[in-house]
Design a protein around this motif. Structure first.
Motif, PDB file in Angstrom:
ATOM      1  N   GLU B  69       0.832  -1.214   0.000  1.00  0.00           N
ATOM      2  CA  GLU B  69       0.000   0.000   0.000  1.00  0.00           C
ATOM      3  C   GLU B  69       0.862   1.258   0.000  1.00  0.00           C
ATOM      4  O   GLU B  69       0.476   2.283  -0.533  1.00  0.00           O
ATOM      5  CB  GLU B  69      -0.913   0.022   1.234  1.00  0.00           C
ATOM      6  CG  GLU B  69      -2.033  -1.002   1.180  1.00  0.00           C
ATOM      7  CD  GLU B  69      -2.980  -0.874   2.351  1.00  0.00           C
ATOM      8  OE1 GLU B  69      -2.599  -0.261   3.369  1.00  0.00           O
ATOM      9  OE2 GLU B  69      -4.103  -1.392   2.242  1.00  0.00           O
ATOM     10  N   ARG B  70       2.027   1.186   0.646  1.00  0.00           N
ATOM     11  CA  ARG B  70       2.906   2.367   0.716  1.00  0.00           C
ATOM     12  C   ARG B  70       4.113   2.136  -0.189  1.00  0.00           C
ATOM     13  O   ARG B  70       4.779   1.101  -0.087  1.00  0.00           O
ATOM     14  CB  ARG B  70       3.377   2.607   2.150  1.00  0.00           C
ATOM     15  CG  ARG B  70       2.244   3.061   3.047  1.00  0.00           C
ATOM     16  CD  ARG B  70       2.758   3.572   4.383  1.00  0.00           C
ATOM     17  NE  ARG B  70       1.617   3.891   5.240  1.00  0.00           N
ATOM     18  CZ  ARG B  70       1.537   4.982   5.991  1.00  0.00           C
ATOM     19  NH1 ARG B  70       2.526   5.844   6.022  1.00  0.00           N
ATOM     20  NH2 ARG B  70       0.481   5.202   6.745  1.00  0.00           N
ATOM     21  N   LYS B  71       4.370   3.092  -1.045  1.00  0.00           N
ATOM     22  CA  LYS B  71       5.477   2.944  -1.993  1.00  0.00           C
ATOM     23  C   LYS B  71       6.221   4.260  -2.147  1.00  0.00           C
ATOM     24  O   LYS B  71       5.670   5.331  -1.898  1.00  0.00           O
ATOM     25  CB  LYS B  71       4.937   2.529  -3.366  1.00  0.00           C
ATOM     26  CG  LYS B  71       4.402   1.123  -3.409  1.00  0.00           C
ATOM     27  CD  LYS B  71       3.950   0.770  -4.815  1.00  0.00           C
ATOM     28  CE  LYS B  71       3.494  -0.680  -4.836  1.00  0.00           C
ATOM     29  NZ  LYS B  71       2.986  -1.075  -6.159  1.00  0.00           N
ATOM     30  N   GLN B  72       7.455   4.150  -2.591  1.00  0.00           N
ATOM     31  CA  GLN B  72       8.249   5.327  -2.978  1.00  0.00           C
ATOM     32  C   GLN B  72       8.191   5.423  -4.502  1.00  0.00           C
ATOM     33  O   GLN B  72       8.471   4.446  -5.194  1.00  0.00           O
ATOM     34  CB  GLN B  72       9.714   5.150  -2.553  1.00  0.00           C
ATOM     35  CG  GLN B  72       9.892   4.914  -1.062  1.00  0.00           C
ATOM     36  CD  GLN B  72       9.749   6.194  -0.261  1.00  0.00           C
ATOM     37  OE1 GLN B  72      10.109   7.262  -0.726  1.00  0.00           O
ATOM     38  NE2 GLN B  72       9.205   6.073   0.944  1.00  0.00           N
ATOM     39  N   LEU B  88       0.483   6.437  -0.567  1.00  0.00           N
ATOM     40  CA  LEU B  88      -0.370   5.471   0.146  1.00  0.00           C
ATOM     41  C   LEU B  88      -1.581   5.226  -0.739  1.00  0.00           C
ATOM     42  O   LEU B  88      -2.353   6.151  -1.019  1.00  0.00           O
ATOM     43  CB  LEU B  88      -0.816   6.037   1.498  1.00  0.00           C
ATOM     44  CG  LEU B  88      -1.876   5.216   2.246  1.00  0.00           C
ATOM     45  CD1 LEU B  88      -1.334   3.848   2.653  1.00  0.00           C
ATOM     46  CD2 LEU B  88      -2.369   5.957   3.494  1.00  0.00           C
ATOM     47  N   LEU B  89      -1.734   3.977  -1.192  1.00  0.00           N
ATOM     48  CA  LEU B  89      -2.834   3.651  -2.101  1.00  0.00           C
ATOM     49  C   LEU B  89      -3.678   2.533  -1.499  1.00  0.00           C
ATOM     50  O   LEU B  89      -3.171   1.427  -1.264  1.00  0.00           O
ATOM     51  CB  LEU B  89      -2.275   3.221  -3.467  1.00  0.00           C
ATOM     52  CG  LEU B  89      -3.300   2.937  -4.562  1.00  0.00           C
ATOM     53  CD1 LEU B  89      -4.124   4.162  -4.899  1.00  0.00           C
ATOM     54  CD2 LEU B  89      -2.608   2.411  -5.820  1.00  0.00           C
ATOM     55  N   GLN B  90      -4.929   2.845  -1.232  1.00  0.00           N
ATOM     56  CA  GLN B  90      -5.880   1.873  -0.684  1.00  0.00           C
ATOM     57  C   GLN B  90      -7.176   1.974  -1.491  1.00  0.00           C
ATOM     58  O   GLN B  90      -7.369   2.960  -2.222  1.00  0.00           O
ATOM     59  CB  GLN B  90      -6.166   2.201   0.800  1.00  0.00           C
ATOM     60  CG  GLN B  90      -4.934   2.047   1.683  1.00  0.00           C
ATOM     61  CD  GLN B  90      -5.123   2.642   3.078  1.00  0.00           C
ATOM     62  OE1 GLN B  90      -5.826   3.642   3.252  1.00  0.00           O
ATOM     63  NE2 GLN B  90      -4.489   2.032   4.057  1.00  0.00           N
ATOM     64  N   PRO B  91      -8.076   1.002  -1.340  1.00  0.00           N
ATOM     65  CA  PRO B  91      -9.332   1.095  -2.101  1.00  0.00           C
ATOM     66  C   PRO B  91     -10.059   2.417  -1.808  1.00  0.00           C
ATOM     67  O   PRO B  91     -10.377   2.732  -0.660  1.00  0.00           O
ATOM     68  CB  PRO B  91     -10.140  -0.106  -1.588  1.00  0.00           C
ATOM     69  CG  PRO B  91      -9.097  -1.083  -1.157  1.00  0.00           C
ATOM     70  CD  PRO B  91      -7.977  -0.256  -0.594  1.00  0.00           C
ATOM     71  N   GLY B  92     -10.276   3.211  -2.842  1.00  0.00           N
ATOM     72  CA  GLY B  92     -10.990   4.486  -2.693  1.00  0.00           C
ATOM     73  C   GLY B  92     -10.174   5.590  -2.057  1.00  0.00           C
ATOM     74  O   GLY B  92     -10.717   6.664  -1.755  1.00  0.00           O
ATOM     75  N   TRP B  93      -8.877   5.400  -1.885  1.00  0.00           N
ATOM     76  CA  TRP B  93      -8.090   6.356  -1.092  1.00  0.00           C
ATOM     77  C   TRP B  93      -6.648   6.416  -1.601  1.00  0.00           C
ATOM     78  O   TRP B  93      -6.011   5.366  -1.744  1.00  0.00           O
ATOM     79  CB  TRP B  93      -8.089   5.892   0.366  1.00  0.00           C
ATOM     80  CG  TRP B  93      -7.412   6.801   1.342  1.00  0.00           C
ATOM     81  CD1 TRP B  93      -6.246   6.540   2.016  1.00  0.00           C
ATOM     82  CD2 TRP B  93      -7.842   8.089   1.793  1.00  0.00           C
ATOM     83  NE1 TRP B  93      -5.938   7.587   2.847  1.00  0.00           N
ATOM     84  CE2 TRP B  93      -6.910   8.544   2.736  1.00  0.00           C
ATOM     85  CE3 TRP B  93      -8.942   8.895   1.482  1.00  0.00           C
ATOM     86  CZ2 TRP B  93      -7.028   9.783   3.355  1.00  0.00           C
ATOM     87  CZ3 TRP B  93      -9.062  10.120   2.113  1.00  0.00           C
ATOM     88  CH2 TRP B  93      -8.114  10.543   3.043  1.00  0.00           C
ATOM     89  N   MET B 105      -6.527  11.708  -3.627  1.00  0.00           N
ATOM     90  CA  MET B 105      -7.771  11.412  -4.351  1.00  0.00           C
ATOM     91  C   MET B 105      -8.579  10.455  -3.484  1.00  0.00           C
ATOM     92  O   MET B 105      -8.013   9.634  -2.741  1.00  0.00           O
ATOM     93  CB  MET B 105      -7.470  10.719  -5.690  1.00  0.00           C
ATOM     94  CG  MET B 105      -6.670  11.560  -6.674  1.00  0.00           C
ATOM     95  SD  MET B 105      -6.476  10.718  -8.274  1.00  0.00           S
ATOM     96  CE  MET B 105      -5.279   9.439  -7.870  1.00  0.00           C
ATOM     97  N   ALA B 106      -9.908  10.568  -3.586  1.00  0.00           N
ATOM     98  CA  ALA B 106     -10.782   9.651  -2.847  1.00  0.00           C
ATOM     99  C   ALA B 106     -12.040   9.431  -3.654  1.00  0.00           C
ATOM    100  O   ALA B 106     -12.449  10.296  -4.441  1.00  0.00           O
ATOM    101  CB  ALA B 106     -11.130  10.230  -1.475  1.00  0.00           C
ATOM    102  N   ALA B 107     -12.651   8.273  -3.462  1.00  0.00           N
ATOM    103  CA  ALA B 107     -13.879   7.964  -4.196  1.00  0.00           C
ATOM    104  C   ALA B 107     -14.784   7.108  -3.330  1.00  0.00           C
ATOM    105  O   ALA B 107     -14.318   6.272  -2.557  1.00  0.00           O
ATOM    106  CB  ALA B 107     -13.542   7.229  -5.497  1.00  0.00           C
ATOM    107  N   VAL B 108     -16.080   7.353  -3.483  1.00  0.00           N
ATOM    108  CA  VAL B 108     -17.072   6.542  -2.764  1.00  0.00           C
ATOM    109  C   VAL B 108     -18.296   6.394  -3.660  1.00  0.00           C
ATOM    110  O   VAL B 108     -18.609   7.305  -4.442  1.00  0.00           O
ATOM    111  CB  VAL B 108     -17.422   7.207  -1.409  1.00  0.00           C
ATOM    112  CG1 VAL B 108     -18.129   8.536  -1.589  1.00  0.00           C
ATOM    113  CG2 VAL B 108     -18.256   6.293  -0.539  1.00  0.00           C
ATOM    114  N   ALA B 109     -18.941   5.230  -3.579  1.00  0.00           N
ATOM    115  CA  ALA B 109     -20.141   5.010  -4.400  1.00  0.00           C
ATOM    116  C   ALA B 109     -21.245   5.972  -3.977  1.00  0.00           C
ATOM    117  O   ALA B 109     -21.428   6.225  -2.780  1.00  0.00           O
ATOM    118  CB  ALA B 109     -20.609   3.567  -4.251  1.00  0.00           C
ATOM    119  N   GLU B 110     -21.939   6.533  -4.962  1.00  0.00           N
ATOM    120  CA  GLU B 110     -23.082   7.412  -4.670  1.00  0.00           C
ATOM    121  C   GLU B 110     -24.178   7.061  -5.674  1.00  0.00           C
ATOM    122  O   GLU B 110     -24.059   7.389  -6.857  1.00  0.00           O
ATOM    123  CB  GLU B 110     -22.667   8.878  -4.791  1.00  0.00           C
ATOM    124  CG  GLU B 110     -23.770   9.836  -4.383  1.00  0.00           C
ATOM    125  CD  GLU B 110     -23.289  11.292  -4.388  1.00  0.00           C
ATOM    126  OE1 GLU B 110     -22.388  11.640  -3.608  1.00  0.00           O
ATOM    127  OE2 GLU B 110     -23.820  12.067  -5.198  1.00  0.00           O
TER     128      GLU B 110
END
Lengths: 189, 164
Positions: B69-72, B88-93, B105-110
């Motif tokens: 999840e965490r990368k350089q 830091l890359l996680q689902p939706g985040w 960036m962030a995303a959530v179902a609407e």
């Protein structure tokens, strides 16, 4: 005094201790210092740490408006973070901000939302006792719920609770008396 | 945490709004995209393939392979300036920061679509306060980035291997 309702309130919101162990709060002090220097990943970790605690405080005060109270409390906490001089004081500092924000959000909601709308809100799908506790809480003002949270969930004494809410000790005592009375009446009906 | 109380967890977009407040971000915006969350996030999380399309000043973003999840990550500007980013890359985040700048960036179902949010700012808190008057411009910049995300999502849905 019949304490069934109070015991349920404590049980459902956790113990009087901070929701995370002491090590995590110690680690939080280091995160605060990093976040104050603009480290976004430290701020992210701090958000992960604080959200459950802020949620725990907001739920019994703001009830169905808990999500709004949580968001506004966290925004107030994060906006104020650069001014927090002692990172080890984070826990108490977050508590003060959160309880005041939760009361503010709940007051605003009371002004804007007809009582009947609260009756229709789904989400209390636990035990009958939990629903009863919710019903008693719903009938109180947000200020009474805040006193109850600080005394019964956070374990603060009356002086500390009065400082958090910026009211006199006498007012805390009278609000607490009335809040406990509400539970007593509900359980002897 | 018990299930008897109504839940009050923050979704990724609300979290990014809180982060924007904490970072005193110069740029923050969120808007609805008429595409499923899976499609929007598939585009947004393809940082190497898509971030240069979303951020016009970026020419390349080299992400090392692997499930961490965490990368350089090394980022290259149009002028070939290079900067190392922690990601830091996680689902939706997604959060990204170099020594000087922060992005997210962030995303959530609407409903049947997606609420997509973007954040940008400087890490130097002293400079950030100087740029506070520019915040109204930051929202329109954020909305333009979301518009690009909308176009890229649509393009990938119609042509899954689109690169331009």
């Amino acid at each position: 005094m019949n304490t069934t309702g109070m015991d349920t309130l404590r049980h459902q919101s956790g113990s009087r201790k901070p929701p995370e162990d002491a090590d995590r709060w110690t680690a939080a002090a280091r995160l605060v210092e990093a976040a104050q220097s603009g480290d976004a990943l430290a701020l992210n970790d701090l958000l992960n740490l604080l959200t459950p605690y802020v949620t725990r405080l907001c739920r019994p005060i703001a009830l169905t408006h808990g999500p709004d109270a949580v968001q506004e409390s966290l925004i107030a906490v994060f906006q104020g973070l650069p001014r927090l001089k002692d990172p080890t004081a984070l826990y108490g500092w977050v508590r003060v901000i959160t309880v005041r924000e939760a009361v503010r959000v709940a007051r605003r909601a009371q002004r804007e939302t007809p009582v009947s709308e609260f009756d229709d809100v789904a989400g209390w799908q636990g035990t009958e006792l939990a629903a009863d506790v919710h019903d008693v809480l719903r009938r109180m003002s947000s200020e009474h719920r805040a006193v109850l949270v600080l005394r019964e969930l956070e374990g603060l004494d009356e002086r500390s609770a009065s400082e958090v809410l910026n009211i006199s000790c006498g007012t805390v005592k009278s609000r607490l008396h009335r809040a406990r009375n509400s539970f007593r009446k509900a359980w002897t009906r | 945490m018990t299930t008897d109380w109504p839940t009050a967890d923050l979704d990724p977009v609300l979290r990014l709004r809180v982060m924007a407040a904490g970072l005193n971000s110069v740029m923050y915006a969120d808007e609805y995209i008429d595409a499923p969350l899976a499609d929007v996030w598939s585009m947004a999380s393809d940082l190497e393939g898509e971030l240069p399309h979303l951020v016009p000043t970026l020419s390349a973003f080299h992400v090392p392979p692997g499930p961490e999840e965490r990368k350089q990550v090394w980022a290259y500007s149009l002028f070939r300036h290079r900067a190392r980013f922690e990601v830091l890359l996680q689902p939706g985040w997604c959060l990204m920061q170099s020594k000087y700048v922060v992005g997210g960036m962030a995303a959530v179902a609407e409903g049947s679509g997606t609420r997509f949010a973007v954040l940008g700012g400087l890490r130097q808190t002293r400079l950030t306060s100087l740029l506070t008057p520019l915040r109204p411009l930051g929202r329109s910049r954020g909305l333009r980035m979301i518009a690009r995300a909308r176009r890229r999502t649509a393009l990938r849905r119609t042509a899954p291997h689109a690169e331009t």
